[in-house]
Motif scaffolding. Structure first.
Motif, PDB file in Angstrom:
ATOM      1  N   LYS A  17     -92.087 -95.068  11.689  1.00  0.00           N
ATOM      2  CA  LYS A  17     -91.136 -94.696  10.642  1.00  0.00           C
ATOM      3  C   LYS A  17     -91.794 -94.846   9.275  1.00  0.00           C
ATOM      4  O   LYS A  17     -92.430 -95.859   8.988  1.00  0.00           O
ATOM      5  CB  LYS A  17     -89.868 -95.551  10.735  1.00  0.00           C
ATOM      6  CG  LYS A  17     -89.005 -95.222  11.960  1.00  0.00           C
ATOM      7  CD  LYS A  17     -87.732 -96.052  11.976  1.00  0.00           C
ATOM      8  CE  LYS A  17     -86.767 -95.537  13.043  1.00  0.00           C
ATOM      9  NZ  LYS A  17     -87.338 -95.623  14.395  1.00  0.00           N
ATOM     10  N   VAL A  51     -83.040 -98.292  11.032  1.00  0.00           N
ATOM     11  CA  VAL A  51     -84.292 -98.881  11.525  1.00  0.00           C
ATOM     12  C   VAL A  51     -83.966-100.117  12.339  1.00  0.00           C
ATOM     13  O   VAL A  51     -83.189-100.974  11.903  1.00  0.00           O
ATOM     14  CB  VAL A  51     -85.214 -99.260  10.343  1.00  0.00           C
ATOM     15  CG1 VAL A  51     -86.484 -99.924  10.860  1.00  0.00           C
ATOM     16  CG2 VAL A  51     -85.543 -98.035   9.511  1.00  0.00           C
ATOM     17  N   LEU A  57     -92.773-100.368   9.811  1.00  0.00           N
ATOM     18  CA  LEU A  57     -92.468 -99.440   8.726  1.00  0.00           C
ATOM     19  C   LEU A  57     -93.690 -99.208   7.851  1.00  0.00           C
ATOM     20  O   LEU A  57     -94.464-100.133   7.602  1.00  0.00           O
ATOM     21  CB  LEU A  57     -91.355-100.007   7.830  1.00  0.00           C
ATOM     22  CG  LEU A  57     -89.900 -99.814   8.222  1.00  0.00           C
ATOM     23  CD1 LEU A  57     -89.020-100.620   7.276  1.00  0.00           C
ATOM     24  CD2 LEU A  57     -89.513 -98.353   8.179  1.00  0.00           C
TER      25      LEU A  57
END
Length: 239
Positions: A17, A51, A57
């Motif tokens: 992500k 998330v 991340l």
């Protein structure tokens, strides 16, 4: 006021992500007195809802910053994420955006990107007593910035404060040396095919040949000038 384009979104990239922070960082998404749009802590809160708490991340940054407290809030939101958080400076991470960059477990920078750090400042008005208080408040805010940078900075507090005083624009290499970045990312292509390489060679050869011709013309012009000067000095004629 002209509308400011921002990008603040979460995207999937190869099963990981990426959260993009492209644009000004302020306390609210918009303000009544202009048509601008801004990245704010609430944006980040909303995006992090999608998330998982242990997802890794990558935070991609291209921002001149804005509000110091908005930057600190986003920094703390990212630091509290349980998964690995890496920050990546794609263009510039300036002012409050440089604070956000410090949230990374790794701080990556494109080789041609930059970071800018400086002391907190503000617009204000008031009488002498009120202005002195504002200065004192800015000193306290500056201390909170120093504390944040010092988690990464490899020098002394006084050295950091000198950089902040100078409103320092730092290259990726300088950030590595100072501890404000951990890795430089080279995005140049490593997979050029043979034809592309040959094209590059041909283009370079053309410009090198042009440079030689220009140098030859320059040398010829200098010889002509020397000859004219000799005639003028020897015979008193005109150039």
């Amino acid at each position: 006021m002209k509308k400011i384009e921002v990008r603040c979104e979460l995207v999937e990239n190869n099963n990981s992500k990426e959260l993009f922070i492209y644009g000004p960082v302020l306390d609210n998404k918009s303000y009544w007195y202009d048509e601008g749009e801004y990245i704010c802590p609430q944006n980040i809160i909303d995006l992090l809802k999608d998330v998982n708490v242990e997802d890794d991340l990558t935070i991609r940054i291209n921002s001149y910053g804005g509000s110091v407290f908005a930057g600190i809030a986003i920094y703390n939101l990212l630091k509290s994420h349980k998964g690995t958080v890496n920050t990546m400076v794609d263009g510039i991470a300036a002012s409050a955006a440089s604070i956000i960059a410090m949230a990374g477990d790794k701080i990556l920078m494109a080789k041609n990107s930059m970071m800018m750090i400086h002391n907190a400042w503000c617009f204000t008005s008031g009488n002498a007593k009120e202005l002195r208080k504002v200065a004192d408040d800015l000193d306290k805010i500056g201390d909170s910035l120093v504390e944040t940078y010092m988690d990464k900075f490899v020098g002394t507090v006084d050295e950091l404060k000198t950089l902040l005083d100078d409103e320092s624009y730092l290259t990726a290499n300088e950030c590595i040396d100072l501890g404000l970045a951990t890795e430089i990312v080279d995005n140049s292509s490593k997979d050029d095919d043979a034809q592309a390489k040959q094209n590059k060679v041909s283009i370079l050869a053309k410009y090198r040949e042009r440079a030689k011709l220009n140098e030859a013309d320059k040398n010829e012009g200098e010889k002509t000038e020397e000859c004219q000067s000799f005639i003028f000095n020897k015979f008193g004629g005109n150039k």
